[in-house]
Design an enzyme around this catalytic site. Structure first.
Site, PDB file in Angstrom:
ATOM      1  N   ARG A  90     131.250  31.548  89.824  1.00  0.00           N
ATOM      2  CA  ARG A  90     130.600  32.313  88.776  1.00  0.00           C
ATOM      3  C   ARG A  90     129.261  32.855  89.231  1.00  0.00           C
ATOM      4  O   ARG A  90     128.498  33.372  88.433  1.00  0.00           O
ATOM      5  CB  ARG A  90     130.377  31.383  87.602  1.00  0.00           C
ATOM      6  CG  ARG A  90     130.848  31.951  86.280  1.00  0.00           C
ATOM      7  CD  ARG A  90     130.521  30.900  85.276  1.00  0.00           C
ATOM      8  NE  ARG A  90     130.790  31.161  83.926  1.00  0.00           N
ATOM      9  CZ  ARG A  90     131.800  30.645  83.240  1.00  0.00           C
ATOM     10  NH1 ARG A  90     132.716  29.952  83.835  1.00  0.00           N
ATOM     11  NH2 ARG A  90     131.865  30.837  81.963  1.00  0.00           N
ATOM     12  N   ARG A 129     137.892  33.887  68.373  1.00  0.00           N
ATOM     13  CA  ARG A 129     138.639  32.947  69.215  1.00  0.00           C
ATOM     14  C   ARG A 129     138.611  31.537  68.628  1.00  0.00           C
ATOM     15  O   ARG A 129     137.607  31.066  68.150  1.00  0.00           O
ATOM     16  CB  ARG A 129     138.017  32.939  70.615  1.00  0.00           C
ATOM     17  CG  ARG A 129     138.659  31.926  71.545  1.00  0.00           C
ATOM     18  CD  ARG A 129     138.377  32.245  72.960  1.00  0.00           C
ATOM     19  NE  ARG A 129     137.078  31.775  73.402  1.00  0.00           N
ATOM     20  CZ  ARG A 129     136.696  31.819  74.689  1.00  0.00           C
ATOM     21  NH1 ARG A 129     137.493  32.318  75.593  1.00  0.00           N
ATOM     22  NH2 ARG A 129     135.515  31.385  75.023  1.00  0.00           N
TER      23      ARG A 129
HETATM   24  P1  AMP Z   1     133.941  28.677  80.240  1.00  0.00           P
HETATM   25  O1  AMP Z   1     134.880  27.796  79.516  1.00  0.00           O
HETATM   26  O2  AMP Z   1     134.478  29.088  81.592  1.00  0.00           O
HETATM   27  O3  AMP Z   1     133.473  29.860  79.445  1.00  0.00           O
HETATM   28  O4  AMP Z   1     132.631  27.799  80.567  1.00  0.00           O
HETATM   29  C1  AMP Z   1     131.829  27.268  79.526  1.00  0.00           C
HETATM   30  C2  AMP Z   1     130.445  26.910  80.055  1.00  0.00           C
HETATM   31  O5  AMP Z   1     130.563  25.951  81.131  1.00  0.00           O
HETATM   32  C3  AMP Z   1     129.675  28.066  80.676  1.00  0.00           C
HETATM   33  O6  AMP Z   1     128.990  28.834  79.693  1.00  0.00           O
HETATM   34  C4  AMP Z   1     128.718  27.322  81.597  1.00  0.00           C
HETATM   35  O7  AMP Z   1     127.658  26.720  80.868  1.00  0.00           O
HETATM   36  C5  AMP Z   1     129.602  26.203  82.131  1.00  0.00           C
HETATM   37  N1  AMP Z   1     130.323  26.604  83.369  1.00  0.00           N
HETATM   38  C6  AMP Z   1     131.668  26.762  83.524  1.00  0.00           C
HETATM   39  N2  AMP Z   1     131.992  27.122  84.781  1.00  0.00           N
HETATM   40  C7  AMP Z   1     130.811  27.204  85.457  1.00  0.00           C
HETATM   41  C8  AMP Z   1     130.450  27.548  86.779  1.00  0.00           C
HETATM   42  N3  AMP Z   1     131.376  27.907  87.689  1.00  0.00           N
HETATM   43  N4  AMP Z   1     129.135  27.507  87.117  1.00  0.00           N
HETATM   44  C9  AMP Z   1     128.199  27.152  86.224  1.00  0.00           C
HETATM   45  N5  AMP Z   1     128.464  26.842  84.950  1.00  0.00           N
HETATM   46  C10 AMP Z   1     129.747  26.860  84.555  1.00  0.00           C
END
Ligand code: AMP
Length: 223
Positions: A90, A129
């Protein structure tokens, strides 16, 4: 060795939904860093306590902790035949760390699939969602509602649908800002490696997008 795939796209572009389908089709694990962090939060682990502030604010968890978690997970035996990474990398440092890690282990990412949806549509989608509190299935109250109202319609599941706490409108805008600033540069990174495949997904439901994704997988000889 099967395909090692990275999913790219803004939060709410539907990359999680597509990632799950690709993983099922290729019979490989779906690895979502967001899911891993949320599981830690739910179980109240040390890592959960560490990451809570970042998730609540829609900011990124520090690269070092995130990369360590992924490096560990990719060593599990079920990753030997490929995997679908969802929500990781990310940031450019994460993408570079992943390339280096895989090189050390004699591998590489085969395909980066970018699910492309315009910002205006993202906000509209994310506020609608919901996900199942039991099995995690994702719904959209507007575009793909559950057949059982506010309960999950997956076979054998009747879990309550809930809104993720970071799907509040303010947090969505912050996540989009972070996406453009920090995550979008990865698209160029994989494009330079010649492995980027962009799927236009505006005004397209999950089935329509998956059709396009399947064509990509077929062209890679994987499905
Ligand atoms: P997601 O479900 O992928 O939208 O992730 C939810 C939250 O988890 C994000 O808003 C970040 O706070 C954290 N997160 C998930 N993947 C990453 C990553 N690769 N690097 C840093 N934070 C992450």
């Amino acid at each position: 060795m099967g395909l090692r795939i990275v999913m790219l796209g803004a939060p709410g572009a539907g990359k999680g939904t597509q990632a799950v389908r690709i993983a099922q089709r290729l019979q490989v694990p779906h690895i979502s860093t967001g899911d891993i962090f949320r599981a830690h939060l739910k179980e109240g682990t040390e890592i959960g306590r560490e990451v809570q502030q970042y998730l609540d604010a829609g900011r990124l968890v520090p690269d070092e902790l995130t990369c360590t978690i992924v490096a560990d997970r990719l060593q599990d035996p079920d990753c030997r035949n490929g995997y679908v990474l969802d929500g990781f990398p990310r940031s450019l440092p994460q993408a570079e760390a992943l390339t280096k890690l895989l090189e050390e282990r004699g591998g590489r990412i085969d395909m980066a699939i970018n699910i492309n949806v315009p910002d205006e549509e993202i906000v509209e989608r994310l506020t609608a969602r919901r996900s199942c509190s039991e099995c995690g299935k994702i719904f959209n109250m507007k575009f793909s509602p559950s057949a059982n109202g506010d309960r999950c319609d997956a076979p054998g599941c009747h879990g309550m649908l809930e809104r993720r706490t970071d799907d509040a409108e303010d947090t969505i805008r912050e996540r989009l800002r972070v996406y453009h600033e920090t995550t979008e540069p990865i698209i160029g990174y994989y494009d330079n490696q010649g492995i980027l495949r962009t799927v236009p997904a505006a005004q397209t439901g999950p089935d329509g997008v998956f059709k396009k994704v399947e064509e990509l997988l077929e062209s890679a000889g994987a499905a």
